[in-house]
Design an enzyme around this catalytic site. Structure first.
Site, PDB file in Angstrom:
ATOM      1  N   GLY A 218     -64.614  53.369 -52.582  1.00  0.00           N
ATOM      2  CA  GLY A 218     -64.255  53.075 -53.961  1.00  0.00           C
ATOM      3  C   GLY A 218     -65.109  52.002 -54.604  1.00  0.00           C
ATOM      4  O   GLY A 218     -66.325  51.958 -54.427  1.00  0.00           O
ATOM      5  N   ILE A 219     -64.462  51.129 -55.362  1.00  0.00           N
ATOM      6  CA  ILE A 219     -65.173  50.064 -56.081  1.00  0.00           C
ATOM      7  C   ILE A 219     -65.914  49.162 -55.112  1.00  0.00           C
ATOM      8  O   ILE A 219     -67.056  48.762 -55.373  1.00  0.00           O
ATOM      9  CB  ILE A 219     -64.174  49.240 -56.925  1.00  0.00           C
ATOM     10  CG1 ILE A 219     -63.599  50.087 -58.056  1.00  0.00           C
ATOM     11  CG2 ILE A 219     -64.844  47.995 -57.492  1.00  0.00           C
ATOM     12  CD1 ILE A 219     -62.439  49.426 -58.786  1.00  0.00           C
TER      13      ILE A 219
ATOM     14  N   ASP B  75     -63.226  45.359 -44.242  1.00  0.00           N
ATOM     15  CA  ASP B  75     -62.253  46.390 -44.550  1.00  0.00           C
ATOM     16  C   ASP B  75     -61.295  46.576 -43.380  1.00  0.00           C
ATOM     17  O   ASP B  75     -61.669  46.400 -42.218  1.00  0.00           O
ATOM     18  CB  ASP B  75     -62.953  47.715 -44.852  1.00  0.00           C
ATOM     19  CG  ASP B  75     -62.089  48.655 -45.674  1.00  0.00           C
ATOM     20  OD1 ASP B  75     -62.316  48.738 -46.902  1.00  0.00           O
ATOM     21  OD2 ASP B  75     -61.182  49.284 -45.109  1.00  0.00           O
TER      22      ASP B  75
ATOM     23  N   TYR C 138     -47.447  45.801 -58.178  1.00  0.00           N
ATOM     24  CA  TYR C 138     -48.875  45.806 -58.517  1.00  0.00           C
ATOM     25  C   TYR C 138     -49.132  44.980 -59.770  1.00  0.00           C
ATOM     26  O   TYR C 138     -50.029  44.138 -59.811  1.00  0.00           O
ATOM     27  CB  TYR C 138     -49.352  47.244 -58.721  1.00  0.00           C
ATOM     28  CG  TYR C 138     -50.845  47.383 -58.932  1.00  0.00           C
ATOM     29  CD1 TYR C 138     -51.720  47.391 -57.840  1.00  0.00           C
ATOM     30  CD2 TYR C 138     -51.384  47.519 -60.202  1.00  0.00           C
ATOM     31  CE1 TYR C 138     -53.087  47.533 -58.020  1.00  0.00           C
ATOM     32  CE2 TYR C 138     -52.741  47.660 -60.397  1.00  0.00           C
ATOM     33  CZ  TYR C 138     -53.593  47.670 -59.302  1.00  0.00           C
ATOM     34  OH  TYR C 138     -54.954  47.808 -59.492  1.00  0.00           O
TER      35      TYR C 138
ATOM     36  N   LYS D 152     -51.327  41.522 -59.737  1.00  0.00           N
ATOM     37  CA  LYS D 152     -52.585  41.483 -60.488  1.00  0.00           C
ATOM     38  C   LYS D 152     -52.526  40.425 -61.588  1.00  0.00           C
ATOM     39  O   LYS D 152     -53.541  39.793 -61.919  1.00  0.00           O
ATOM     40  CB  LYS D 152     -52.908  42.861 -61.060  1.00  0.00           C
ATOM     41  CG  LYS D 152     -53.309  43.883 -60.000  1.00  0.00           C
ATOM     42  CD  LYS D 152     -54.529  43.434 -59.191  1.00  0.00           C
ATOM     43  CE  LYS D 152     -54.984  44.491 -58.212  1.00  0.00           C
ATOM     44  NZ  LYS D 152     -56.206  44.102 -57.461  1.00  0.00           N
TER      45      LYS D 152
ATOM     46  N   VAL E  16     -59.547  53.814 -62.540  1.00  0.00           N
ATOM     47  CA  VAL E  16     -60.906  54.126 -62.076  1.00  0.00           C
ATOM     48  C   VAL E  16     -60.848  55.395 -61.229  1.00  0.00           C
ATOM     49  O   VAL E  16     -59.945  55.559 -60.399  1.00  0.00           O
ATOM     50  CB  VAL E  16     -61.498  52.963 -61.255  1.00  0.00           C
ATOM     51  CG1 VAL E  16     -62.949  53.252 -60.876  1.00  0.00           C
ATOM     52  CG2 VAL E  16     -61.402  51.654 -62.049  1.00  0.00           C
TER      53      VAL E  16
ATOM     54  N   THR F  13     -61.255  56.995 -58.451  1.00  0.00           N
ATOM     55  CA  THR F  13     -61.470  56.809 -57.015  1.00  0.00           C
ATOM     56  C   THR F  13     -60.269  57.372 -56.246  1.00  0.00           C
ATOM     57  O   THR F  13     -59.276  57.800 -56.843  1.00  0.00           O
ATOM     58  CB  THR F  13     -61.613  55.320 -56.645  1.00  0.00           C
ATOM     59  OG1 THR F  13     -60.343  54.668 -56.852  1.00  0.00           O
ATOM     60  CG2 THR F  13     -62.681  54.630 -57.475  1.00  0.00           C
TER      61      THR F  13
END
Length: 257
Positions: free
Chosen positions: A25-26, A45, A162, A166, A195, A197
């Protein structure tokens, strides 16, 4: 200023960059972009195999380490290892994140805590570990990956843990920027829209929801990983040398309405 001088401001030659959630992903796209402009990248990761595969594809300028950002001992050891092996650290991209999308009244404390552990505590732990190195050497930059959901109440579907975490990343970014500015350390964040992904695979399975997102976005589409990575590169590069404490929305105009 000549054009070549301006372009050099976006290069990261010789910089050592640690990227959490770097396997896909990003994070992976950012690692690829950073390596292409001269950085040495360390992909951190939870999925060791995926991180190693990504590092191999990037080439000799990339290495991979397994890391659970929610575990303090693992974070501290990972950053100590990076400094020991690389000799320095210049950039941290705090990208690792997770989401459990459930109505608030049905969200268990365990699920709430897991999102908090990764999205908020994990960002703090990695920023603290990197900050110890960067403040001591008197230079460096951190880019946190927040979200437009950290700047908005959302509303398209329930996602309280979330959105809350955030939002915490947004203000953590500002607080660290103020605290470490005199130490030569810049701290900024990107706040992406949806996004395209794997992270939103479950959402993409609902074409009506994606159509609603696109309708509510002035530019009429989702963001791509490279568009977010480009913004991260700007904030991490010398081109943003006076920018700190900023939250850069990468959202097609979503928050401008």
């Amino acid at each position: 200023m000549h054009a070549d001088e301006a372009l050099r401001a976006f290069r990261l030659d010789g910089a050592v960059a640690a990227i959490t959630g770097g396997a896909r992903g990003i994070g992976r796209t950012t690692a690829e972009l950073f390596a292409s402009v001269g950085a040495r990248v360390i992909l951190l990761d939870l999925n060791r195999e995926a991180a190693q595969e990504a590092a191999q594809k990037i080439g000799s300028s990339a290495t991979a380490h397994s890391l659970d950002v929610a575990k303090e001992s693992e974070v501290d050891v990972a950053f100590e290892t990076i400094v020991r092996q690389e000799g320095r650290l210049d950039i941290l991209v705090n990208n690792a994140g997770t989401a459990i999308r459930r109505p608030t009244t049905e969200l268990s404390l365990a699920d709430w805590q897991r999102v908090v552990d990764v999205n908020m505590t994990g960002v703090f732990l990695c920023a603290r570990a990197a900050g110890r190195v960067l403040t001591a050497q008197g230079s460096g930059t951190i880019v946190n990956v927040a979200s437009i959901m950290g700047l908005s109440g959302g509303g398209l579907y329930p996602n309280i843990s979330y959105q809350t975490t955030k939002g915490a990343v947004v203000n953590m970014t500002r607080a660290l920027a103020v605290e470490w500015a005199r130490n030569g350390v810049r701290v900024n964040a990107v706040a992406p829209t949806w996004v395209d992904t794997e992270f939103i695979a479950a959402l993409k399975a609902d074409p009506d929801l994606i159509a609603t997102v696109e309708r509510l976005t002035p530019m009429g589409r989702l963001a791509t990983p490279v568009e977010v990575a480009n913004a991260i590169l700007f904030l991490a590069s010398p081109a943003a040398s006076i920018v700190t404490g900023h939250i850069l929305a990468v959202d097609g105009g979503f928050l401008a309405q």
